[in-house]
Write a protein that holds these residues in place. Sequence first.
Motif, PDB file in Angstrom:
ATOM      1  N   GLY A   1     -83.950  26.463  64.838  1.00 23.57           N
ATOM      2  CA  GLY A   1     -83.411  27.816  64.785  1.00 23.57           C
ATOM      3  C   GLY A   1     -82.063  27.958  64.115  1.00 23.57           C
ATOM      4  N   GLY A   2     -81.451  26.852  63.707  1.00 27.79           N
ATOM      5  CA  GLY A   2     -80.178  26.962  63.022  1.00 27.79           C
ATOM      6  C   GLY A   2     -80.355  27.556  61.634  1.00 27.79           C
ATOM      7  N   GLY A   3     -79.237  27.835  60.983  1.00 29.72           N
ATOM      8  CA  GLY A   3     -79.297  28.383  59.633  1.00 29.72           C
ATOM      9  C   GLY A   3     -77.995  29.024  59.239  1.00 29.72           C
ATOM     10  N   SER A   4     -78.053  29.805  58.181  1.00 34.31           N
ATOM     11  CA  SER A   4     -76.876  30.493  57.662  1.00 34.31           C
ATOM     12  C   SER A   4     -77.022  31.987  57.880  1.00 34.31           C
ATOM     13  N   VAL A   5     -75.931  32.619  58.269  1.00 34.12           N
ATOM     14  CA  VAL A   5     -75.947  34.054  58.544  1.00 34.12           C
ATOM     15  C   VAL A   5     -74.572  34.621  58.239  1.00 34.12           C
ATOM     16  N   GLN A   6     -74.534  35.890  57.951  1.00 28.54           N
ATOM     17  CA  GLN A   6     -73.246  36.543  57.730  1.00 28.54           C
ATOM     18  C   GLN A   6     -72.618  36.930  59.058  1.00 28.54           C
ATOM     19  N   ALA A   7     -71.313  37.086  59.021  1.00 27.70           N
ATOM     20  CA  ALA A   7     -70.589  37.492  60.220  1.00 27.70           C
ATOM     21  C   ALA A   7     -71.186  38.778  60.780  1.00 27.70           C
ATOM     22  N   GLY A   8     -71.317  38.809  62.101  1.00 31.52           N
ATOM     23  CA  GLY A   8     -71.941  39.950  62.761  1.00 31.52           C
ATOM     24  C   GLY A   8     -73.430  39.780  62.988  1.00 31.52           C
ATOM     25  N   GLY A   9     -74.001  38.764  62.366  1.00 35.92           N
ATOM     26  CA  GLY A   9     -75.429  38.532  62.484  1.00 35.92           C
ATOM     27  C   GLY A   9     -75.797  37.785  63.752  1.00 35.92           C
ATOM     28  N   SER A  10     -77.088  37.459  63.843  1.00 39.41           N
ATOM     29  CA  SER A  10     -77.624  36.813  65.048  1.00 39.41           C
ATOM     30  C   SER A  10     -78.505  35.634  64.677  1.00 39.41           C
ATOM     31  N   LEU A  11     -78.552  34.675  65.571  1.00 33.73           N
ATOM     32  CA  LEU A  11     -79.466  33.549  65.461  1.00 33.73           C
ATOM     33  C   LEU A  11     -79.939  33.188  66.864  1.00 33.73           C
ATOM     34  N   ARG A  12     -81.118  32.586  66.935  1.00 39.14           N
ATOM     35  CA  ARG A  12     -81.638  32.109  68.205  1.00 39.14           C
ATOM     36  C   ARG A  12     -81.996  30.634  68.063  1.00 39.14           C
ATOM     37  N   LEU A  13     -81.346  29.812  68.854  1.00 32.73           N
ATOM     38  CA  LEU A  13     -81.627  28.387  68.858  1.00 32.73           C
ATOM     39  C   LEU A  13     -82.600  28.052  69.981  1.00 32.73           C
ATOM     40  N   SER A  14     -83.460  27.083  69.714  1.00 32.21           N
ATOM     41  CA  SER A  14     -84.385  26.592  70.729  1.00 32.21           C
ATOM     42  C   SER A  14     -84.247  25.080  70.837  1.00 32.21           C
ATOM     43  N   CYS A  15     -84.494  24.563  72.014  1.00 32.89           N
ATOM     44  CA  CYS A  15     -84.467  23.115  72.231  1.00 32.89           C
ATOM     45  C   CYS A  15     -85.568  22.781  73.226  1.00 32.89           C
ATOM     46  N   ALA A  16     -86.545  22.012  72.761  1.00 35.48           N
ATOM     47  CA  ALA A  16     -87.679  21.645  73.591  1.00 35.48           C
ATOM     48  C   ALA A  16     -87.594  20.177  73.989  1.00 35.48           C
ATOM     49  N   ALA A  17     -87.753  19.924  75.269  1.00 40.04           N
ATOM     50  CA  ALA A  17     -87.778  18.552  75.786  1.00 40.04           C
ATOM     51  C   ALA A  17     -89.228  18.104  75.913  1.00 40.04           C
ATOM     52  N   SER A  18     -89.495  16.877  75.472  1.00 37.72           N
ATOM     53  CA  SER A  18     -90.851  16.348  75.557  1.00 37.72           C
ATOM     54  C   SER A  18     -90.814  14.888  75.969  1.00 37.72           C
ATOM     55  N   GLY A  19     -91.984  14.374  76.361  1.00 36.77           N
ATOM     56  CA  GLY A  19     -92.073  12.984  76.783  1.00 36.77           C
ATOM     57  C   GLY A  19     -92.299  12.894  78.284  1.00 36.77           C
ATOM     58  N   SER A  20     -91.912  11.747  78.825  1.00 36.47           N
ATOM     59  CA  SER A  20     -92.084  11.515  80.251  1.00 36.47           C
ATOM     60  C   SER A  20     -90.982  12.256  81.013  1.00 36.47           C
ATOM     61  N   ILE A  21     -91.353  13.329  81.698  1.00 36.85           N
ATOM     62  CA  ILE A  21     -90.373  14.157  82.403  1.00 36.85           C
ATOM     63  C   ILE A  21     -90.889  14.483  83.792  1.00 36.85           C
ATOM     64  N   ILE A  22     -90.140  14.057  84.791  1.00 39.71           N
ATOM     65  CA  ILE A  22     -90.460  14.440  86.166  1.00 39.71           C
ATOM     66  C   ILE A  22     -89.766  15.755  86.511  1.00 39.71           C
ATOM     67  N   SER A  23     -88.496  15.844  86.159  1.00 46.85           N
ATOM     68  CA  SER A  23     -87.742  17.062  86.448  1.00 46.85           C
ATOM     69  C   SER A  23     -86.577  17.180  85.485  1.00 46.85           C
ATOM     70  N   ILE A  24     -86.181  18.422  85.250  1.00 40.39           N
ATOM     71  CA  ILE A  24     -85.011  18.708  84.420  1.00 40.39           C
ATOM     72  C   ILE A  24     -84.002  19.456  85.272  1.00 40.39           C
ATOM     73  N   ASN A  25     -82.806  18.931  85.352  1.00 39.40           N
ATOM     74  CA  ASN A  25     -81.764  19.584  86.128  1.00 39.40           C
ATOM     75  C   ASN A  25     -81.081  20.602  85.235  1.00 39.40           C
ATOM     76  N   ALA A  26     -79.998  20.252  84.652  1.00 35.80           N
ATOM     77  CA  ALA A  26     -79.259  21.190  83.803  1.00 35.80           C
ATOM     78  C   ALA A  26     -79.663  21.021  82.345  1.00 35.80           C
TER      79      ALA A  26
END
Length: 121
Positions: free
Chosen positions: A8-33
């Motif tokens: 979701g990163g990229g280039s934008v002009q001042a005043g604009g918007s972006l939305r970043l995403s971060c997906a966790a994958s693999g062996s996961i029992i629980s995610i705290n923070a």
Amino acid sequence: QVQLVESGGGSVQAGGSLRLSCAASGSIISINAMGWYREAPGKQRELVAAIISGSSTNYANSVKGRFTISRDNSKNTVYLEMNSLKPEDTAVYYCNAIIRPNREDPNYLYWGQGTQVTVSS
């Protein structure tokens, strides 16, 4: 093997918007923070926003009112909605997460590879 993959990163002009995403994958029992940090050239990595399991959130003063962090537990994904972007928001943005990968393991801190956000004036 746990992985965090940002997008979701990229280039934008001042005043604009972006939305970043971060997906966790693999062996996961629980995610705290889960959280977002950023590192600008010549500066130390700093906390942008964090969200604890549930809905407790924490923001850097510089982004309060402009950025919103959220997470989808069903997708092991954290988002960062960035509005009213300023040139000083330009940085590489990293997500991290405190994850318990297996039942016999403690929690570990994992980092993503980073995504560039550039805001031009």
